[in-house]
Design an enzyme around this catalytic site. Structure first.
Site, PDB file in Angstrom:
ATOM      1  N   HIS A  47       0.899  -1.242   0.033  1.00  0.00           N
ATOM      2  CA  HIS A  47      -0.075   0.026  -0.159  1.00  0.00           C
ATOM      3  C   HIS A  47       0.913   1.299  -0.134  1.00  0.00           C
ATOM      4  O   HIS A  47       0.351   2.214   0.572  1.00  0.00           O
ATOM      5  CB  HIS A  47      -1.017   0.030   1.195  1.00  0.00           C
ATOM      6  CG  HIS A  47      -1.432  -1.051   1.368  1.00  0.00           C
ATOM      7  ND1 HIS A  47      -2.897  -1.763   0.822  1.00  0.00           N
ATOM      8  CD2 HIS A  47      -1.389  -2.419   2.243  1.00  0.00           C
ATOM      9  CE1 HIS A  47      -3.230  -2.839   1.427  1.00  0.00           C
ATOM     10  NE2 HIS A  47      -2.301  -3.398   1.896  1.00  0.00           N
TER      11      HIS A  47
ATOM     12  N   LYS B  89      16.168  22.276 -10.703  1.00  0.00           N
ATOM     13  CA  LYS B  89      15.803  21.125 -10.723  1.00  0.00           C
ATOM     14  C   LYS B  89      16.361  20.264 -11.747  1.00  0.00           C
ATOM     15  O   LYS B  89      17.157  20.615 -12.626  1.00  0.00           O
ATOM     16  CB  LYS B  89      14.420  21.518 -12.034  1.00  0.00           C
ATOM     17  CG  LYS B  89      13.236  22.007 -11.064  1.00  0.00           C
ATOM     18  CD  LYS B  89      12.368  21.207 -10.455  1.00  0.00           C
ATOM     19  CE  LYS B  89      11.329  20.683 -11.370  1.00  0.00           C
ATOM     20  NZ  LYS B  89      10.487  20.062 -10.502  1.00  0.00           N
TER      21      LYS B  89
END
Ligand code: ARG
Length: 458
Positions: free
Chosen positions: A155, A282
């Protein structure tokens, strides 16, 4: 030039010609078309349908066309309907009369079925090889990381500790199955449709077994109607390629997460990353994202071809021409993605300390702590409850289970002793898991040795 102008009194409308033509993409298998034709005329001569002189003229002409296409002196041009018409017209232009006999006992329906099979057969081998290269890299990373502890997730919640070797090993298995699917498809499809004619065979005494063996098929197909209208093998291949993409896409999704500032498990190499035009800080995982994104494209090809085929009566229908662009695009996409993905993981840096820390701080050893109590006589359900309370305490204090002092353990359950810390260390938690397929080093080393053998033999 048209192969079928005889019964027509008018020129084809230009839009019709363009709509109908496939040469802009079926030129991709010019080589297969020529090799198929060489096999066909070799058989025609053996059967006495062509003279030796005619056969030799045709084979020479075809070989000349092949050479000229490959060295760039012969351009494949759009006035022809498809690659089959192009090659035949060019042959007649080159060698005259004998060229007109090439198509004896053959239809474009069995010809295109053959070309497509020859083409995909080679591509299956190429994809299989690329998968192997990827698995070699995965294997290397596995061999180097049997003690690189990390959280295993369910999960997307930290669950139990595993190792990087074990995590990558899961993908090794997926790609191994992918290769075996390709092998199955190859074996099932490897029968020659050549000699099936338009749909009903031919009246010439063709030796189909002979052409099949010349072209390295396992034999001829058994029903001429099926032969010219079977596209199952392409659907199977698209399905297998969709599965390969799905596997790579899952892997990419994990790498994107792991490469994020939040996880920092890995760092994609500069050479496989891209920047932002506005945000100077980035470094983006574009390659992984594109592989994930292109998965949709390959699924699309599978659904398109399934849909194209679903209402077709026997035998050949022009709808089937649609198989080509879809399949070619899917094959090129899968090959491109495999090569880039392999390069990306081969150059990726791992941060074992971050991974181990993440496992420690995610209570991935909670099951082991409960098992410790079970080994000290506490029933599992009670142990589960006790460890639950300890986890809660640690969450409040923002510490991991191995940072909790012994007296706190003993306050909740006196069965705890000093050896609890060893029992819940990542090393012990992983080491104890040694059933076949588990992450423990002994179990893992056996799998790695078996994988090594598999890579040598396949
Ligand atoms: N370009 C065609 C295809 O890809 C070749 C077969 C043409 N046959 C025909 N009967 N029109 O399917």
């Amino acid at each position: 030039m048209k192969l079928w102008g005889g019964r027509f009194t008018k020129e084809t409308n230009e839009l019709v010609h363009n709509f109908n033509a496939s040469i802009s993409y079926d030129q991709k298998f010019y080589k297969q078309d020529i090799l198929g034709s060489i096999a066909h005329v070799t058989m025609l001569e053996k059967q006495g349908i062509l003279t030796t002189g005619e056969k030799e003229a045709i084979v020479d002409g075809l070989q000349g066309i092949l050479t000229d296409i490959e060295n760039g002196t012969l351009e494949i041009t759009g006035e022809h309907e498809d690659i089959h018409s192009f090659v035949e017209a060019n042959l007649i232009e080159r060698i005259g009369e004998p060229g007109k006999k090439l198509h004896t006992g053959r239809s474009r329906n069995d010809q295109v079925a053959l070309d497509m099979k020859l083409y995909t057969r080679d591509e299956i081998v190429a994809i299989n090889d690329l998968l192997k290269e990827l698995m070699v890299v995965i294997h290397r990373i596995m061999s180097e990381n049997t003690e690189t502890f990390m959280p295993g997730f369910t999960h997307l919640q930290k669950a139990q500790p595993v190792t990087l070797a074990h995590h990558f090993g899961a993908y090794f298995e997926m790609f191994r199955r992918d290769r075996s699917r390709l092998r199955d498809i190859y074996d099932r499809m490897n029968y020659s449709p050549l000699g099936s004619g338009a749909l009903a065979g031919t009246t010439y005494p063709l030796d189909r077994k002979y052409t099949a063996s010349l072209l390295k098929f396992d034999g001829p197909t058994f029903n001429s109607m099926d032969s010219v209208s079977d596209r199952d093998y392409l659907i199977e291949l698209l399905s297998a390629m969709s599965t390969i993409m799905m596997h790579m896409s899952r892997f990419c999704e994990e790498i994107i997460l792991w490469n994020s500032n939040e996880y920092r498990f890995v760092e994609i190499d500069d050479s496989y990353s891209t920047g932002s035009s506005i945000m100077p800080q980035k470094k983006n995982p574009d390659i992984a994202e594109l592989v994930r994104g292109k998965t949709g494209r390959v699924y699309g090809a599978l659904i398109s071809l399934l849909t194209t085929m679903k209402g077709l009566p026997l035998a050949y229908n022009k709808d089937m021409q649609e198989d080509k662009e879809l399949t070619f695009d899917a094959i090129d996409t899968v090959k491109g993605c495999l090569a880039l993905f392999t390069g990306m993981i081969d150059t990726m840096k791992f941060h074992p300390d971050v991974m181990a820390d993440s496992a420690r701080h995610g209570f991935t050893n909670a099951t082991d702590a409960a098992d410790y109590l079970v080994n000290h006589g506490v029933p599992f359900r009670d142990a589960h409850g006790i460890i639950g309370q300890l986890v809660l305490l640690c969450i409040e204090r923002k510490i991991s289970l191995d940072e909790l002092p012994l007296d706190e353990y003993q306050k909740i359950c006196p069965a705890f002793e000093e050896d609890i810390y060893d029992a819940i260390s990542m090393k012990t938690c992983v080491e104890k898991r040694n059933t076949i397929g588990a992450p423990g080093q002994t179990a893992m080393n056996e799998i790695i040795a078996a994988n090594e053998k598999y890579l040598k033999e396949s």
